[in-house]
Design a protein around this motif. Structure first.
Motif, PDB file in Angstrom:
ATOM      1  N   GLU A  41       0.815  -1.215   0.000  1.00  0.00           N
ATOM      2  CA  GLU A  41       0.000   0.000   0.000  1.00  0.00           C
ATOM      3  C   GLU A  41       0.853   1.271   0.000  1.00  0.00           C
ATOM      4  OE1 GLU A  41      -0.440  -2.517   2.306  1.00  0.00           O
ATOM      5  OE2 GLU A  41      -2.086  -3.437   1.198  1.00  0.00           O
ATOM      6  N   ARG A  42       1.921   1.265   0.791  1.00  0.00           N
ATOM      7  CA  ARG A  42       2.793   2.441   0.885  1.00  0.00           C
ATOM      8  C   ARG A  42       3.864   2.453  -0.198  1.00  0.00           C
ATOM      9  NH1 ARG A  42       6.161   2.668   4.680  1.00  0.00           N
ATOM     10  NH2 ARG A  42       5.953   0.576   5.488  1.00  0.00           N
ATOM     11  N   LYS A  43       3.940   1.354  -0.950  1.00  0.00           N
ATOM     12  CA  LYS A  43       4.965   1.206  -1.985  1.00  0.00           C
ATOM     13  C   LYS A  43       6.351   1.461  -1.397  1.00  0.00           C
ATOM     14  CE  LYS A  43       2.068   2.428  -5.935  1.00  0.00           C
ATOM     15  NZ  LYS A  43       0.774   2.328  -5.358  1.00  0.00           N
ATOM     16  N   GLY A  44       6.607   0.784  -0.289  1.00  0.00           N
ATOM     17  CA  GLY A  44       7.888   1.008   0.354  1.00  0.00           C
ATOM     18  C   GLY A  44       8.240  -0.030   1.395  1.00  0.00           C
ATOM     19  N   ALA A  45       9.394   0.180   1.990  1.00  0.00           N
ATOM     20  CA  ALA A  45       9.901  -0.717   3.025  1.00  0.00           C
ATOM     21  C   ALA A  45      10.492   0.109   4.152  1.00  0.00           C
ATOM     22  CB  ALA A  45      10.968  -1.635   2.449  1.00  0.00           C
ATOM     23  N   THR A  46      10.209  -0.315   5.366  1.00  0.00           N
ATOM     24  CA  THR A  46      10.853   0.258   6.545  1.00  0.00           C
ATOM     25  C   THR A  46      11.845  -0.785   7.022  1.00  0.00           C
ATOM     26  OG1 THR A  46       8.821   1.434   7.128  1.00  0.00           O
ATOM     27  CG2 THR A  46      10.487   1.194   8.854  1.00  0.00           C
ATOM     28  N   VAL A  47      13.092  -0.393   7.140  1.00  0.00           N
ATOM     29  CA  VAL A  47      14.151  -1.334   7.496  1.00  0.00           C
ATOM     30  C   VAL A  47      14.887  -0.824   8.721  1.00  0.00           C
ATOM     31  CG1 VAL A  47      16.191  -2.565   6.668  1.00  0.00           C
ATOM     32  CG2 VAL A  47      14.426  -1.863   5.031  1.00  0.00           C
ATOM     33  N   GLU A  48      15.009  -1.691   9.725  1.00  0.00           N
ATOM     34  CA  GLU A  48      15.834  -1.402  10.894  1.00  0.00           C
ATOM     35  C   GLU A  48      17.113  -2.206  10.740  1.00  0.00           C
ATOM     36  OE1 GLU A  48      13.833  -1.600  14.727  1.00  0.00           O
ATOM     37  OE2 GLU A  48      11.920  -1.521  13.640  1.00  0.00           O
ATOM     38  N   TYR A  49      18.252  -1.518  10.822  1.00  0.00           N
ATOM     39  CA  TYR A  49      19.520  -2.201  10.571  1.00  0.00           C
ATOM     40  C   TYR A  49      20.658  -1.549  11.350  1.00  0.00           C
ATOM     41  CZ  TYR A  49      20.302   1.710   7.348  1.00  0.00           C
ATOM     42  OH  TYR A  49      20.440   2.966   6.813  1.00  0.00           O
ATOM     43  N   ASP A  50      21.758  -2.295  11.432  1.00  0.00           N
ATOM     44  CA  ASP A  50      22.983  -1.829  12.076  1.00  0.00           C
ATOM     45  C   ASP A  50      23.802  -1.114  11.002  1.00  0.00           C
ATOM     46  OD1 ASP A  50      25.491  -1.491  13.179  1.00  0.00           O
ATOM     47  OD2 ASP A  50      25.644  -3.539  13.938  1.00  0.00           O
ATOM     48  N   SER A  51      23.932   0.195  11.118  1.00  0.00           N
ATOM     49  CA  SER A  51      24.639   0.963  10.096  1.00  0.00           C
ATOM     50  C   SER A  51      26.135   0.650  10.034  1.00  0.00           C
ATOM     51  CB  SER A  51      24.426   2.461  10.308  1.00  0.00           C
ATOM     52  OG  SER A  51      24.969   2.864  11.549  1.00  0.00           O
ATOM     53  N   ALA A  52      26.651  -0.021  11.045  1.00  0.00           N
ATOM     54  CA  ALA A  52      28.051  -0.441  11.014  1.00  0.00           C
ATOM     55  C   ALA A  52      28.231  -1.706  10.165  1.00  0.00           C
ATOM     56  CB  ALA A  52      28.563  -0.699  12.427  1.00  0.00           C
ATOM     57  N   ALA A  53      27.128  -2.413   9.902  1.00  0.00           N
ATOM     58  CA  ALA A  53      27.203  -3.672   9.161  1.00  0.00           C
ATOM     59  C   ALA A  53      26.691  -3.576   7.733  1.00  0.00           C
ATOM     60  CB  ALA A  53      26.423  -4.759   9.907  1.00  0.00           C
ATOM     61  N   VAL A  54      25.780  -2.647   7.469  1.00  0.00           N
ATOM     62  CA  VAL A  54      25.199  -2.535   6.128  1.00  0.00           C
ATOM     63  C   VAL A  54      24.867  -1.069   5.837  1.00  0.00           C
ATOM     64  CG1 VAL A  54      22.821  -3.002   6.880  1.00  0.00           C
ATOM     65  CG2 VAL A  54      23.470  -3.508   4.536  1.00  0.00           C
ATOM     66  N   ALA A  55      25.115  -0.669   4.606  1.00  0.00           N
ATOM     67  CA  ALA A  55      24.846   0.709   4.182  1.00  0.00           C
ATOM     68  C   ALA A  55      23.511   0.774   3.439  1.00  0.00           C
ATOM     69  CB  ALA A  55      25.966   1.196   3.270  1.00  0.00           C
ATOM     70  N   PRO A  56      22.861   1.945   3.443  1.00  0.00           N
ATOM     71  CA  PRO A  56      21.606   2.096   2.692  1.00  0.00           C
ATOM     72  C   PRO A  56      21.748   1.714   1.225  1.00  0.00           C
ATOM     73  CG  PRO A  56      21.953   3.987   4.111  1.00  0.00           C
ATOM     74  CD  PRO A  56      23.204   3.158   4.187  1.00  0.00           C
ATOM     75  N   ALA A  57      22.899   2.014   0.630  1.00  0.00           N
ATOM     76  CA  ALA A  57      23.118   1.672  -0.783  1.00  0.00           C
ATOM     77  C   ALA A  57      23.051   0.160  -1.013  1.00  0.00           C
ATOM     78  CB  ALA A  57      24.464   2.211  -1.255  1.00  0.00           C
ATOM     79  N   ALA A  58      23.490  -0.626  -0.033  1.00  0.00           N
ATOM     80  CA  ALA A  58      23.428  -2.085  -0.152  1.00  0.00           C
ATOM     81  C   ALA A  58      21.986  -2.569  -0.082  1.00  0.00           C
ATOM     82  CB  ALA A  58      24.266  -2.740   0.942  1.00  0.00           C
ATOM     83  N   ILE A  59      21.166  -1.890   0.708  1.00  0.00           N
ATOM     84  CA  ILE A  59      19.747  -2.245   0.802  1.00  0.00           C
ATOM     85  C   ILE A  59      19.049  -1.923  -0.513  1.00  0.00           C
ATOM     86  CG2 ILE A  59      17.576  -1.774   2.003  1.00  0.00           C
ATOM     87  CD1 ILE A  59      19.343  -1.279   4.551  1.00  0.00           C
ATOM     88  N   VAL A  60      19.335  -0.745  -1.073  1.00  0.00           N
ATOM     89  CA  VAL A  60      18.773  -0.375  -2.374  1.00  0.00           C
ATOM     90  C   VAL A  60      19.212  -1.390  -3.429  1.00  0.00           C
ATOM     91  CG1 VAL A  60      18.875   1.356  -4.226  1.00  0.00           C
ATOM     92  CG2 VAL A  60      18.530   2.082  -1.857  1.00  0.00           C
ATOM     93  N   ALA A  61      20.485  -1.771  -3.419  1.00  0.00           N
ATOM     94  CA  ALA A  61      21.008  -2.734  -4.396  1.00  0.00           C
ATOM     95  C   ALA A  61      20.314  -4.087  -4.270  1.00  0.00           C
ATOM     96  CB  ALA A  61      22.516  -2.889  -4.232  1.00  0.00           C
TER      97      ALA A  61
END
Length: 73
Positions: A41-61
């Motif tokens: 419905e929102r055409k999206g994803a909410t992600v909780e993550y450890d920024s020391a382990a994964v970058a937003p660019a990796a999630i987009v990829a």
């Protein structure tokens, strides 16, 4: 100091529950991801993550590798 981040991502191209499952699975496999909530419905994803382990660019990829367009909101 906590490195946990909660970030919204726009996901374009989802049209069914199978799409939601594909995006959820792709994001969940990334190291450091704690929680994923994908909404058709929102055409999206909410992600909780450890920024020391994964970058937003990796999630987009990961979303794009699953066959969808993605960006930070």
């Amino acid at each position: 100091m906590s490195t946990d981040v909660k970030q919204e991502f726009a996901v374009i191209g989802m049209h069914c529950g199978g799409c939601v499952k594909s995006v959820t699975g792709a994001i969940s496999k990334l190291p450091g991801v704690r929680n994923v909530n994908v909404s058709l419905e929102r055409k999206g994803a909410t992600v909780e993550y450890d920024s020391a382990a994964v970058a937003p660019a990796a999630i987009v990829a990961a979303i794009e590798a699953a066959g969808f367009e993605a960006s930070l909101r």
